[in-house]
Design an enzyme around this catalytic site. Sequence first.
Site, PDB file in Angstrom:
ATOM      1  N   PHE B 151     -34.639  -8.429  14.069  1.00  0.00           N
ATOM      2  CA  PHE B 151     -34.306  -9.162  15.031  1.00  0.00           C
ATOM      3  C   PHE B 151     -33.800  -8.426  16.262  1.00  0.00           C
ATOM      4  CE2 PHE B 151     -30.232 -11.133  17.166  1.00  0.00           C
ATOM      5  CZ  PHE B 151     -30.741 -12.379  17.426  1.00  0.00           C
ATOM      6  N   PRO B 156     -29.989  -0.699  24.535  1.00  0.00           N
ATOM      7  CA  PRO B 156     -29.363   0.760  24.863  1.00  0.00           C
ATOM      8  C   PRO B 156     -28.263   0.506  25.658  1.00  0.00           C
ATOM      9  CG  PRO B 156     -31.678   1.215  24.830  1.00  0.00           C
ATOM     10  CD  PRO B 156     -31.300  -0.295  24.625  1.00  0.00           C
ATOM     11  N   ILE B 185     -31.457  -1.599  15.440  1.00  0.00           N
ATOM     12  CA  ILE B 185     -31.912  -2.816  15.150  1.00  0.00           C
ATOM     13  C   ILE B 185     -32.164  -2.789  13.571  1.00  0.00           C
ATOM     14  CG2 ILE B 185     -33.868  -4.479  15.341  1.00  0.00           C
ATOM     15  CD1 ILE B 185     -32.061  -4.431  17.708  1.00  0.00           C
ATOM     16  N   GLU B 386     -22.889  -8.056  15.267  1.00  0.00           N
ATOM     17  CA  GLU B 386     -22.744  -9.602  15.443  1.00  0.00           C
ATOM     18  C   GLU B 386     -21.593  -9.976  16.101  1.00  0.00           C
ATOM     19  OE1 GLU B 386     -24.597 -11.824  13.582  1.00  0.00           O
ATOM     20  OE2 GLU B 386     -26.012 -10.507  12.429  1.00  0.00           O
TER      21      GLU B 386
HETATM   22  C1  LIG Z   1     -25.542  -0.532  11.851  1.00  0.00           C
HETATM   23  C2  LIG Z   1     -25.858  -1.537  13.168  1.00  0.00           C
HETATM   24  C3  LIG Z   1     -27.067  -2.525  12.796  1.00  0.00           C
HETATM   25  C4  LIG Z   1     -27.027  -3.337  13.731  1.00  0.00           C
HETATM   26  N1  LIG Z   1     -28.207  -4.183  13.786  1.00  0.00           N
HETATM   27  C5  LIG Z   1     -28.478  -5.049  14.832  1.00  0.00           C
HETATM   28  C6  LIG Z   1     -29.508  -6.095  14.882  1.00  0.00           C
HETATM   29  O1  LIG Z   1     -30.384  -6.047  13.733  1.00  0.00           O
HETATM   30  N2  LIG Z   1     -30.044  -6.455  15.820  1.00  0.00           N
HETATM   31  C7  LIG Z   1     -29.244  -6.319  17.167  1.00  0.00           C
HETATM   32  O2  LIG Z   1     -29.647  -7.048  18.067  1.00  0.00           O
HETATM   33  N3  LIG Z   1     -28.452  -5.471  16.936  1.00  0.00           N
HETATM   34  C8  LIG Z   1     -28.019  -4.857  16.026  1.00  0.00           C
HETATM   35  N4  LIG Z   1     -26.767  -4.209  16.192  1.00  0.00           N
HETATM   36  C9  LIG Z   1     -26.001  -3.862  17.480  1.00  0.00           C
HETATM   37  C10 LIG Z   1     -24.594  -4.710  17.515  1.00  0.00           C
HETATM   38  O3  LIG Z   1     -24.674  -5.833  17.607  1.00  0.00           O
HETATM   39  C11 LIG Z   1     -23.988  -4.339  18.752  1.00  0.00           C
HETATM   40  O4  LIG Z   1     -23.552  -2.615  18.501  1.00  0.00           O
HETATM   41  C12 LIG Z   1     -22.628  -4.685  19.286  1.00  0.00           C
HETATM   42  O5  LIG Z   1     -22.911  -5.796  19.830  1.00  0.00           O
HETATM   43  C13 LIG Z   1     -21.885  -3.872  20.301  1.00  0.00           C
HETATM   44  O6  LIG Z   1     -22.648  -3.494  21.237  1.00  0.00           O
HETATM   45  P1  LIG Z   1     -22.520  -1.869  21.865  1.00  0.00           P
HETATM   46  O7  LIG Z   1     -22.644  -1.115  20.533  1.00  0.00           O
HETATM   47  O8  LIG Z   1     -23.516  -1.837  22.909  1.00  0.00           O
HETATM   48  O9  LIG Z   1     -20.956  -1.727  22.184  1.00  0.00           O
HETATM   49  P2  LIG Z   1     -20.504  -2.008  23.489  1.00  0.00           P
HETATM   50  O10 LIG Z   1     -20.882  -3.592  24.025  1.00  0.00           O
HETATM   51  O11 LIG Z   1     -20.659  -0.956  24.463  1.00  0.00           O
HETATM   52  O12 LIG Z   1     -18.658  -2.091  23.201  1.00  0.00           O
HETATM   53  C14 LIG Z   1     -17.988  -1.215  23.224  1.00  0.00           C
HETATM   54  C15 LIG Z   1     -16.576  -1.341  23.048  1.00  0.00           C
HETATM   55  O13 LIG Z   1     -16.122  -2.119  24.213  1.00  0.00           O
HETATM   56  C16 LIG Z   1     -15.584  -3.298  23.815  1.00  0.00           C
HETATM   57  N5  LIG Z   1     -15.841  -4.508  24.990  1.00  0.00           N
HETATM   58  C17 LIG Z   1     -17.209  -4.520  25.484  1.00  0.00           C
HETATM   59  N6  LIG Z   1     -17.122  -5.549  26.394  1.00  0.00           N
HETATM   60  C18 LIG Z   1     -15.925  -6.078  26.371  1.00  0.00           C
HETATM   61  C19 LIG Z   1     -14.853  -6.927  27.191  1.00  0.00           C
HETATM   62  N7  LIG Z   1     -15.546  -7.746  27.967  1.00  0.00           N
HETATM   63  N8  LIG Z   1     -13.771  -7.273  26.864  1.00  0.00           N
HETATM   64  C20 LIG Z   1     -12.881  -6.093  26.202  1.00  0.00           C
HETATM   65  N9  LIG Z   1     -13.893  -5.210  25.248  1.00  0.00           N
HETATM   66  C21 LIG Z   1     -14.915  -5.360  25.501  1.00  0.00           C
HETATM   67  C22 LIG Z   1     -16.206  -3.821  22.598  1.00  0.00           C
HETATM   68  O14 LIG Z   1     -15.739  -4.618  22.015  1.00  0.00           O
HETATM   69  C23 LIG Z   1     -16.254  -2.312  21.773  1.00  0.00           C
HETATM   70  O15 LIG Z   1     -15.142  -2.141  21.267  1.00  0.00           O
HETATM   71  C24 LIG Z   1     -26.383  -3.090  14.957  1.00  0.00           C
HETATM   72  C25 LIG Z   1     -25.242  -2.448  15.062  1.00  0.00           C
HETATM   73  C26 LIG Z   1     -25.139  -1.656  14.184  1.00  0.00           C
HETATM   74  C27 LIG Z   1     -23.899  -0.419  14.494  1.00  0.00           C
END
Ligand SMILES: Cc1cc2nc3c(=O)[nH]c(=O)nc-3n(C[C@H](O)[C@H](O)[C@H](O)COP(=O)(O)OP(=O)(O)OC[C@H]3O[C@@H](n4cnc5c(N)ncnc54)[C@H](O)[C@@H]3O)c2cc1C
Lengths: 245, 407
Positions: B151, B156, B185, B386
């Site tokens: 999914f 990035p 992913i 999620e």
């Molecule tokens: C092992 C693993 C598997 C994954 N599998 C999938 C998958 O299968 N498919 C998929 O689509 N994604 C997947 N993900 C991605 C995951 O959903 C994202 O990592 C997650 O949504 C957070 O996004 P980011 O890493 O870009 O962090 P960011 O969005 O950059 O967040 C960084 C920090 O900032 C905080 N933050 C961001 N915006 C705000 C705000 N407005 N107010 C306050 N705090 C904020 C967040 O809470 C976090 O603490 C996976 C991630 C991991 C680690």
Amino acid sequence: MNILVCITHVPDTTSKISFTDDNKKFDTNGVQFIIGPYDDYALARAVELKEQNGGKITVLNVGEAETEPTIRKALAIGADEAVRINAFPKDSFFVANQIAKVAKEGNYDLILMGRESIDFNGGQVHGMVGEMLGMPSLSPVMKLDIEGNTAKVAREIEGGKEYLEVTLPFVAGCQEPIAEWKIPNMRGIMGARSKPLNVIEPDNDEVKTTLENFELPPAKGAVKMIDADNVSELVDLLKNEAKVI
Amino acid sequence: MSTDTLTQNGSAKGKSAADLFESPDFYQLDDLLTEEHKLIRSSIRDFVKKEISPFIEDWAERAHFPYEIVKKFGDIGAFGPTVSETYGGGGLDYISYGLIMQEIERGDSGMRSTASVQGSLVMYPIYKFGSEEQKKKYLPKLASGEWLGCFGLTEPDHGSNPSGMVTNFKDAGDHYVLNGAKMWISNAPKAEIAVVWAKDESGRIHGLIVERGMEGFSTPETHGKWSLRASTTGELVFDNVKVPKENLLPGKSGLGAPMMCLDSARYGIAWGAIGAAMDCYDSARRYAIERIQFGKPIGSFQLIQKKLAEMLTEITKAQLLNWKLGMMLDAGKASTSQISLAKRNSVATALDIAREARQIHGGMGITGEYPMMRHMMNLESVVTYEGTHDIHLLILGAEITGIPAFK
Ligand SMILES: Cc1cc2nc3c(=O)[nH]c(=O)nc-3n(C[C@H](O)[C@H](O)[C@H](O)COP(=O)(O)OP(=O)(O)OC[C@H]3O[C@@H](n4cnc5c(N)ncnc54)[C@H](O)[C@@H]3O)c2cc1C
């Protein structure tokens, strides 16, 4: 191939055993019930034989209504239909009589069950059923293959194995490694909902034994470590404390 | 074999001792379950004890994704249990789905991730938003484990804010041309298909099914994870990929479509994380009774009892919350913010319990002989993906005040 598998509904092997009613009744409070582990091997082999040869598996339990979840599990594992004989399994003779009655009407090629239940561990029902039906009865069967109208069987005997050929139909008390236990899958569990589970009343109330009371085995004592050089102390303890020599 | 060594879970043993797990049920919540629910739970528990527990420490240590588990998950029915049987699913209710996730994550969060991505994030959108042809083509193969899916929503530069995504597709007459990249992913490196969320020329988000082998599509693996090490994670790279028009999910567009999938997956996480918490609690309870210090079991000390009592309290509260949420989902009445509350609560609870349970094990707790360190590290992903812990707080904040803080 028409197979009858007889299953027991017994306490899980890790259950804590206690009694009520002046040690006359097993306390089922908090106890998980399972398909007898040896019966589970018999069922697993029946499912494999059906996969190879086609046919039908009927699972039978002598028990009251609370055994139905155990019977549903057997249906989920792969039995096609079930019979519950609505009676508490009073003793081996009583149970064997009920099984024999169903077996006479069912025209089964094979009647499989565990070598023994794990509650009373009587290990008598298969022998009695064979006698009542006038069929061979073999136990403990650890290998069972069918070729046409005959079966090749391996039986555990004192100090070795015995290989036999036997003509169908017959009764077998099974044990490992006849097959690996099967874990029901989600499709099987869904399918079990709609498989027939027929409840029939017991035929003959005769029993050969009556229960006096239950007693737990003595609790395990603590381990005493004795220095490897001190053989005389060991002998002394075995003689005077454990009183085994 | 003597009968007192017989267990219902086969004989496989790994380097760690036999898996003796039992789940706590302090408030007799089993009374709320049907016999069928209990059979589902015990079957998945037996499956985990046979197919996962004996090997998981080794897989996690080597960062090895055991691809053969995909077929096994298919056989047991762990993929898409709520999808209709017509398409190879289980046709089960949400309580069953929750119990399946609880038991798998009790084994390992990475294994649960593999299953919940396939069920909630790949099969679910095809089932809910797909055409009849798409359902027939993909769902049975995904349900049986013949194919693994992934999914792709996160990019990035767009994680918590998926609406900012830049992955896009253009209409090129008889097909679409897809460009962009997805990151983090789950399942990607081994996936046969990907459900990818991308913007059309007007900026509206749609789901597209991208198949392995399409020219310009690659799935490089992400290395160096200290979390979900037995689950495989990667990128999805689209370089002018020609996607047939019949691969667009016709049923729903806009950000609401992937969000619906996430609701379903987050619900599974709410149950799953409590499974991991139960495993840590169960291990700590046993260890506390067996480990002797100062001439007594450490479980006789009040500080250890406090830890255990608090763990059991939090697990019991979460069990009840999860059960009620499942009943609401079955009745079609659960809201996104209610799901957020449960996901957030369960994962935070599980992380706390993993840490406390690890402390109860002293030095032994840092080794792979016990499951806490693995669960703890896994849960760091679960608290992030999620929807992060804080984003779920903001979803609740928006619900309470009517003022979203994240737009
Ligand atoms: C092992 C693993 C598997 C994954 N599998 C999938 C998958 O299968 N498919 C998929 O689509 N994604 C997947 N993900 C991605 C995951 O959903 C994202 O990592 C997650 O949504 C957070 O996004 P980011 O890493 O870009 O962090 P960011 O969005 O950059 O967040 C960084 C920090 O900032 C905080 N933050 C961001 N915006 C705000 C705000 N407005 N107010 C306050 N705090 C904020 C967040 O809470 C976090 O603490 C996976 C991630 C991991 C680690």
